[in-house]
Design a protein around this motif. Sequence first.
Motif, short mmCIF file in Angstrom:
data_model
loop_
_atom_site.label_atom_id
_atom_site.label_comp_id
_atom_site.label_asym_id
_atom_site.label_seq_id
_atom_site.Cartn_x
_atom_site.Cartn_y
_atom_site.Cartn_z
N LYS A 223 0.54 -1.26 0.01
CA LYS A 223 -0.16 0.04 0.19
C LYS A 223 0.70 1.15 -0.01
O LYS A 223 1.83 1.67 1.08
CB LYS A 223 -0.98 0.03 1.29
N ASP A 224 0.79 1.58 -1.16
CA ASP A 224 1.82 3.16 -1.40
C ASP A 224 0.35 4.27 -1.84
O ASP A 224 0.99 4.48 -3.83
CB ASP A 224 3.42 3.07 -1.57
N THR A 225 -0.41 5.01 -1.58
CA THR A 225 -1.40 5.73 -2.12
C THR A 225 -1.09 6.65 -2.93
O THR A 225 -1.55 6.99 -4.12
CB THR A 225 -2.41 6.46 -1.46
N SER A 229 -0.54 7.39 -7.11
CA SER A 229 -1.70 8.27 -7.96
C SER A 229 -0.61 8.43 -8.76
O SER A 229 -1.23 9.28 -10.05
CB SER A 229 -2.02 9.08 -6.45
#
Length: 273
Positions: A223-225, A229
């Motif tokens: 998870k690395d938003t 993005s």
Amino acid sequence: MKIQKIINNNVISALDERGKEIVAMGKGIGYQKRSGQELDETAVEKIFRLESPMMEQFEELIANMPLIYVQVSDEIISYAKTVLTQQLNQSVYLTLTDHIHFAITRFLDGMHFANALYNEIRRFYPEEYDVGRYALELIEKRMGVRLPQDEASSIAFHLVNAEYGLKFGDIQMRSELIRHLISMVSERYSLAEDSLETDRLRTNLKFLLNRLLLCETPSRVEKDTAFLSFIQRHCVREYELAVKMKDYIEAVCNCRMAQEEVAYLAIQLKYTL
């Protein structure tokens, strides 16, 4: 070390100092010897330490085989260990020795069958294929037999199997997977079949599929938003294609790709092509 069993004049089974069974190889090492005698270690050329029941299968295989086959196979495996990054499973001593013996026997009998996966193995596993080419040269040098070029891929197959524990069907499926994924990319990008860019992409896909098919956990954080993005905004076309490739991989392999893996695939498409 005490001799446990005479396999033939050149190969014996013995117990080492720890009581573990070994197979010792050397010219005349078993000649006029008996079980229970001390092993003449000066006659030993090679010692094999394999897990049971693989040891029993290995002994059975080499019992009626000329010493040169075991020597050549061992030399090929030793070379492979110096140039391949993956460790080789012990089973390769059994499978490769058996294959070389069978391939030469079949060739001398005038029988030759093309390897259906020759091109796929050559392209998708170039390091193993190069070892296969080395093996053909070594076999010709040591045994005076020049096997067909297809055998370079067949030998590479046994090395890949020893690296990743794959069966023929697994390698065939993986090859077809990569071929389809490359065609998906070719529909959007100008991609030459034998270009450096295509080879680089094949290599990246090969290692991705290795991890997915072997169910290995990715080392990076899933998870690395902010990162995801950024990729979605700046690699729009590549990310869209990576998602389609992910969907195809998941459907065929019955696995799950992490979102970050999709993002890294998009980066590879961006900077590889």
